[in-house]
Design a protein around this motif. Structure first.
Motif, PDB file in Angstrom:
ATOM      1  N   CYS A  60       0.844  -1.194   0.000  1.00  0.00           N
ATOM      2  CA  CYS A  60       0.000   0.000   0.000  1.00  0.00           C
ATOM      3  C   CYS A  60       0.880   1.246   0.000  1.00  0.00           C
ATOM      4  N   LEU A  62      -0.208   4.105   0.959  1.00  0.00           N
ATOM      5  CA  LEU A  62      -0.715   5.039   1.961  1.00  0.00           C
ATOM      6  C   LEU A  62      -0.272   4.622   3.364  1.00  0.00           C
ATOM      7  N   ASP A  63      -0.578   5.532   4.305  1.00  0.00           N
ATOM      8  CA  ASP A  63       0.003   5.362   5.631  1.00  0.00           C
ATOM      9  C   ASP A  63      -1.012   5.622   6.746  1.00  0.00           C
ATOM     10  N   CYS A  64      -2.228   5.156   6.577  1.00  0.00           N
ATOM     11  CA  CYS A  64      -3.282   5.388   7.571  1.00  0.00           C
ATOM     12  C   CYS A  64      -2.759   4.974   8.954  1.00  0.00           C
ATOM     13  N   TYR A  66      -3.946   3.827  11.617  1.00  0.00           N
ATOM     14  CA  TYR A  66      -4.529   2.697  12.345  1.00  0.00           C
ATOM     15  C   TYR A  66      -4.237   1.349  11.681  1.00  0.00           C
ATOM     16  N   CYS A  67      -3.609   1.364  10.496  1.00  0.00           N
ATOM     17  CA  CYS A  67      -3.617   0.148   9.669  1.00  0.00           C
ATOM     18  C   CYS A  67      -2.344  -0.688   9.786  1.00  0.00           C
ATOM     19  N   ILE A  69      -1.077  -2.718   7.685  1.00  0.00           N
ATOM     20  CA  ILE A  69      -0.253  -2.889   6.473  1.00  0.00           C
ATOM     21  C   ILE A  69       0.135  -1.526   5.901  1.00  0.00           C
ATOM     22  N   ARG A  70       0.104  -0.490   6.739  1.00  0.00           N
ATOM     23  CA  ARG A  70       0.483   0.853   6.267  1.00  0.00           C
ATOM     24  C   ARG A  70       1.919   0.831   5.745  1.00  0.00           C
ATOM     25  N   GLY A 106      -4.232  -3.203  -0.809  1.00  0.00           N
ATOM     26  CA  GLY A 106      -3.690  -1.892  -0.513  1.00  0.00           C
ATOM     27  C   GLY A 106      -3.820  -0.989  -1.729  1.00  0.00           C
ATOM     28  N   GLU A 107      -3.702   0.316  -1.473  1.00  0.00           N
ATOM     29  CA  GLU A 107      -3.925   1.259  -2.582  1.00  0.00           C
ATOM     30  C   GLU A 107      -2.642   1.498  -3.379  1.00  0.00           C
TER      31      GLU A 107
END
Ligand code: SF4
Length: 364
Positions: A60, A62-64, A66-67, A69-70, A106-107
């Motif tokens: 992914c 992105l870096d949310c 809470y996630c 797999i960020r 993931g994005e």
């Protein structure tokens, strides 16, 4: 007037949402859930639709916060399934008579990734003769990519807003990830002709009952067809690992809030599809059924190869990561039968709301 009667005439108010979400009285809660279940029976029936879930990639960009797999987590082994493996997962869902598949990952926004997914969609359509419904959950993409994937056979798309309160959204995401961009992506999905789903994280620090009621009203305002939301569960490798310090003692509270959100969503939105998500099951073995009995009507059994499943942990304690999909299917069937619901085998289980909104638009 009881909530069922109010829902039938579309009169659930903001005050009702607040009182549902704040309710702590067991007898009243029981009545709220029964009312929501009645609304579900009336508008979408007592049937659970299944979507085999294939977690195609845990890479992914992105870096949310809470996630699990960020992007910033370096210790998670990253994978991307081959096209053949993703198609195999879809075919397994089709053979199990699940009716639909969800391809989630993931994005990644790149021409190469767009091609990868497009080819998978075409292959699934060819192998199953177009019999399998396809939902995607692959984040924000360009209008062109959404259109290509739609054309190749996907017809539902889930993109969670995570919070409809821009300040709360900003507390959950780095500054590069913008609330407005996500809103635009949701609008693009609708424009491209998908059945559109969204959802929020429930029970995050700083979130109020007003925020959650606002989330439900946001779902109505943007006229979504599907809801996939779940309680926040901290992941040990993320910046939010200690966001709920006494989490172990507060699991039931988090679960209950998630179930109340499902009931409130059903009462307010009536004919949408609502998923009873894995996060509920993570908090308690009866979590998924509690979601179904409060108004949810979709379940997504994981058909990802167990070898990959272990590396796709968005939050800690995700159940079934060591289970084969056959074991998972048998347990799921028994469990759904135990609450008197039937399974919509072989049916796409599209959102009734989608067809109602399309025919309303045609009549304008
Ligand atoms: S929540 Fe989704 S978009 Fe955010 S880091 Fe995790 S996989 Fe990526």
């Amino acid at each position: 007037v009881d909530l069922y009667e109010k829902s039938l005439v579309d009169r659930i108010s903001h005050k009702d949402l607040i009182s549902i979400l704040s309710c702590q009285d067991e007898v009243k809660l029981d009545s709220i859930f029964k009312n929501a279940y009645q609304v579900k029976s009336h508008f979408v029936g007592r049937k659970v639709f299944l979507r085999g879930l294939v977690e195609c990639s845990n890479i992914c960009a992105l870096d949310c916060y809470y996630c699990g797999i960020r992007k910033s987590i370096k210790s998670v082994p990253r994978y991307r399934m081959s096209s053949k493996e993703v198609v195999q997962g879809a075919v397994e869902s089709w053979k199990n008579n699940y009716g639909s598949v969800v391809i989630q990952g993931g994005e990644i926004s790149s021409p190469e990734f767009s091609d990868y997914i497009e080819n998978i969609l075409k292959e699934i359509r060819q192998v199953t003769g177009g019999e399998l419904g396809i939902t995607l959950s692959l984040g924000e993409q360009s209008e062109e990519t959404y259109a290509r994937w739609r054309e190749a056979g996907a017809h539902r798309y889930l993109l969670r807003i995570e919070s409809s309160n821009p300040e709360l959204f900003a507390s959950l995401h780095p500054p590069k990830q913008q609330f407005d961009t996500r809103l635009e992506a949701l609008a693009l999905l609708k424009k491209t002709g998908y059945q559109v789903g969204t959802g929020v994280l429930i029970g995050v620090p700083g979130q109020t009952v007003e925020d959650l009621a606002g989330d439900l009203e946001f779902f109505r305002e943007i006229d979504v067809d599907m809801i996939g939301m779940g309680p926040f569960i901290p992941h040990a490798l993320t910046p939010m690992k200690d966001a709920i310090p006494d989490f172990e003692q507060r699991k039931e509270e988090q679960l209950l809030l998630g179930v109340k959100m499902i009931a409130a969503a059903r009462l307010l939105l009536r004919d949408v599809n609502i998923a009873s998500t894995t996060a509920l099951e993570t908090l308690s073995s009866d979590g998924r059924n509690r979601g179904l009995l409060a108004g949810a009507n979709v379940v997504m059994p994981n058909v990802t190869d167990p070898g990959y499943k272990v590396s796709y942990t968005l939050y800690d304690g995700k159940p079934g990561t060591g289970q084969t999909s056959d074991e998972g299917r048998i347990n799921l069937e028994k469990s759904i039968a135990s609450i008197g619901e039937s399974i919509g085998y072989g049916e796409w289980g599209d959102s009734r709301h989608y067809f109602n909104r399309i025919s309303a638009a045609d009549n304008c």
